[in-house]
Write a protein that holds these residues in place. Structure first.
Motif, PDB file in Angstrom:
ATOM      1  N   GLN A   1       0.827  -1.198   0.000  1.00 25.50           N
ATOM      2  CA  GLN A   1       0.000   0.000   0.000  1.00 25.50           C
ATOM      3  C   GLN A   1       0.866   1.255   0.000  1.00 25.50           C
ATOM      4  O   GLN A   1       1.954   1.269   0.534  1.00 25.50           O
ATOM      5  CB  GLN A   1      -0.926   0.018   1.220  1.00 25.50           C
ATOM      6  N   VAL A   2       0.331   2.276  -0.629  1.00 27.77           N
ATOM      7  CA  VAL A   2       1.032   3.561  -0.706  1.00 27.77           C
ATOM      8  C   VAL A   2       0.105   4.644  -0.168  1.00 27.77           C
ATOM      9  O   VAL A   2      -1.098   4.646  -0.472  1.00 27.77           O
ATOM     10  CB  VAL A   2       1.430   3.883  -2.159  1.00 27.77           C
ATOM     11  N   GLN A   3       0.655   5.535   0.618  1.00 25.72           N
ATOM     12  CA  GLN A   3      -0.123   6.642   1.150  1.00 25.72           C
ATOM     13  C   GLN A   3       0.528   7.965   0.741  1.00 25.72           C
ATOM     14  O   GLN A   3       1.753   8.087   0.726  1.00 25.72           O
ATOM     15  CB  GLN A   3      -0.203   6.590   2.680  1.00 25.72           C
ATOM     16  N   LEU A   4      -0.325   8.920   0.404  1.00 28.25           N
ATOM     17  CA  LEU A   4       0.120  10.287   0.128  1.00 28.25           C
ATOM     18  C   LEU A   4      -0.559  11.205   1.131  1.00 28.25           C
ATOM     19  O   LEU A   4      -1.780  11.147   1.283  1.00 28.25           O
ATOM     20  CB  LEU A   4      -0.247  10.706  -1.292  1.00 28.25           C
ATOM     21  N   VAL A   5       0.221  12.046   1.769  1.00 32.38           N
ATOM     22  CA  VAL A   5      -0.327  12.968   2.760  1.00 32.38           C
ATOM     23  C   VAL A   5       0.077  14.382   2.391  1.00 32.38           C
ATOM     24  O   VAL A   5       1.269  14.690   2.281  1.00 32.38           O
ATOM     25  CB  VAL A   5       0.168  12.633   4.173  1.00 32.38           C
ATOM     26  N   SER A  27       4.866   0.938   0.381  1.00 29.29           N
ATOM     27  CA  SER A  27       5.622  -0.015  -0.429  1.00 29.29           C
ATOM     28  C   SER A  27       5.963   0.617  -1.778  1.00 29.29           C
ATOM     29  O   SER A  27       5.260   0.434  -2.775  1.00 29.29           O
ATOM     30  CB  SER A  27       4.804  -1.295  -0.623  1.00 29.29           C
ATOM     31  N   ILE A  28       7.066   1.379  -1.789  1.00 25.47           N
ATOM     32  CA  ILE A  28       7.452   2.144  -2.976  1.00 25.47           C
ATOM     33  C   ILE A  28       8.831   1.714  -3.444  1.00 25.47           C
ATOM     34  O   ILE A  28       9.798   1.814  -2.691  1.00 25.47           O
ATOM     35  CB  ILE A  28       7.461   3.656  -2.667  1.00 25.47           C
ATOM     36  N   PHE A  29       8.917   1.254  -4.696  1.00 22.07           N
ATOM     37  CA  PHE A  29      10.217   0.991  -5.287  1.00 22.07           C
ATOM     38  C   PHE A  29      10.757   2.264  -5.923  1.00 22.07           C
ATOM     39  O   PHE A  29      11.918   2.617  -5.737  1.00 22.07           O
ATOM     40  CB  PHE A  29      10.114  -0.130  -6.333  1.00 22.07           C
ATOM     41  N   SER A  30       9.888   2.927  -6.675  1.00 15.53           N
ATOM     42  CA  SER A  30      10.272   4.216  -7.240  1.00 15.53           C
ATOM     43  C   SER A  30       9.017   5.001  -7.611  1.00 15.53           C
ATOM     44  O   SER A  30       7.942   4.430  -7.759  1.00 15.53           O
ATOM     45  CB  SER A  30      11.180   4.057  -8.463  1.00 15.53           C
ATOM     46  N   ILE A  31       9.200   6.306  -7.722  1.00 10.37           N
ATOM     47  CA  ILE A  31       8.115   7.190  -8.141  1.00 10.37           C
ATOM     48  C   ILE A  31       8.482   7.779  -9.492  1.00 10.37           C
ATOM     49  O   ILE A  31       9.544   8.389  -9.633  1.00 10.37           O
ATOM     50  CB  ILE A  31       7.890   8.305  -7.112  1.00 10.37           C
ATOM     51  N   THR A  32       7.640   7.585 -10.482  1.00 10.22           N
ATOM     52  CA  THR A  32       7.960   8.078 -11.820  1.00 10.22           C
ATOM     53  C   THR A  32       7.552   9.538 -12.007  1.00 10.22           C
ATOM     54  O   THR A  32       8.178  10.266 -12.775  1.00 10.22           O
ATOM     55  CB  THR A  32       7.271   7.239 -12.896  1.00 10.22           C
ATOM     56  N   ALA A 105       4.494  -3.583  -9.777  1.00  7.02           N
ATOM     57  CA  ALA A 105       3.190  -3.040 -10.131  1.00  7.02           C
ATOM     58  C   ALA A 105       3.264  -1.523 -10.173  1.00  7.02           C
ATOM     59  O   ALA A 105       3.824  -0.905  -9.267  1.00  7.02           O
ATOM     60  CB  ALA A 105       2.147  -3.482  -9.109  1.00  7.02           C
ATOM     61  N   GLN A 106       2.682  -0.936 -11.210  1.00  2.96           N
ATOM     62  CA  GLN A 106       2.695   0.523 -11.379  1.00  2.96           C
ATOM     63  C   GLN A 106       1.273   1.034 -11.267  1.00  2.96           C
ATOM     64  O   GLN A 106       0.385   0.613 -12.010  1.00  2.96           O
ATOM     65  CB  GLN A 106       3.307   0.910 -12.720  1.00  2.96           C
ATOM     66  N   ASP A 107       1.048   1.961 -10.345  1.00  2.00           N
ATOM     67  CA  ASP A 107      -0.295   2.465 -10.083  1.00  2.00           C
ATOM     68  C   ASP A 107      -0.261   3.945  -9.766  1.00  2.00           C
ATOM     69  O   ASP A 107       0.781   4.508  -9.405  1.00  2.00           O
ATOM     70  CB  ASP A 107      -0.939   1.721  -8.903  1.00  2.00           C
TER      71      ASP A 107
END
Length: 120
Positions: A1-5, A27-32, A105-107
């Motif tokens: 899961q990924v959270q943005l605040v 759970s972030i590998f990278s941010i595009t 997975a890219q979301d």
């Protein structure tokens, strides 16, 4: 899961400035790419600024020259410096991130939004 605040919204007078921050976690590998959308009452959500992991930025015409987006890849954060604010900038501002996470997975992910009100 990924959270943005998001943080940094509030009430400001016309001509004033605000700085929004967005922090990504999970759970972030990278941010595009990261960006900021906004939605005013009765209007559709619109993209106003974006930045890629390589630092390429883009802006909506309505904010060009007044808003500046920046990012910190290591801290997984994005910022939106808003200057010369106008009443028509009043909206809920949402942070956005395109994330490559676990299992490649890219979301797309969204924050909960922060209210910006420009009024005298």
């Amino acid at each position: 899961q990924v959270q943005l605040v998001e943080s940094g919204g509030g009430l400001v007078q016309p001509g004033g400035s605000l700085r929004l921050s967005c922090a990504a976690s999970g759970s972030i590998f990278s941010i595009t790419a990261m960006g900021w959308f906004r939605q005013a009452p009765g209007k559709e959500r619109e993209l106003i600024a974006g930045i890629t992991s390589g630092g390429i930025t883009n802006y909506a015409d309505s904010v060009k020259g007044r808003f500046t987006i920046s990012g910190d890849n290591a801290k997984k954060k994005a910022y939106l410096q808003m200057n010369s604010l106008k009443p028509e900038d009043t909206a809920v501002y949402y942070c956005y991130a395109n994330v490559i996470g676990a299992g490649w997975a890219q979301d797309d992910y969204w924050g909960q939004g922060t209210q910006v009100t420009v009024s005298s």
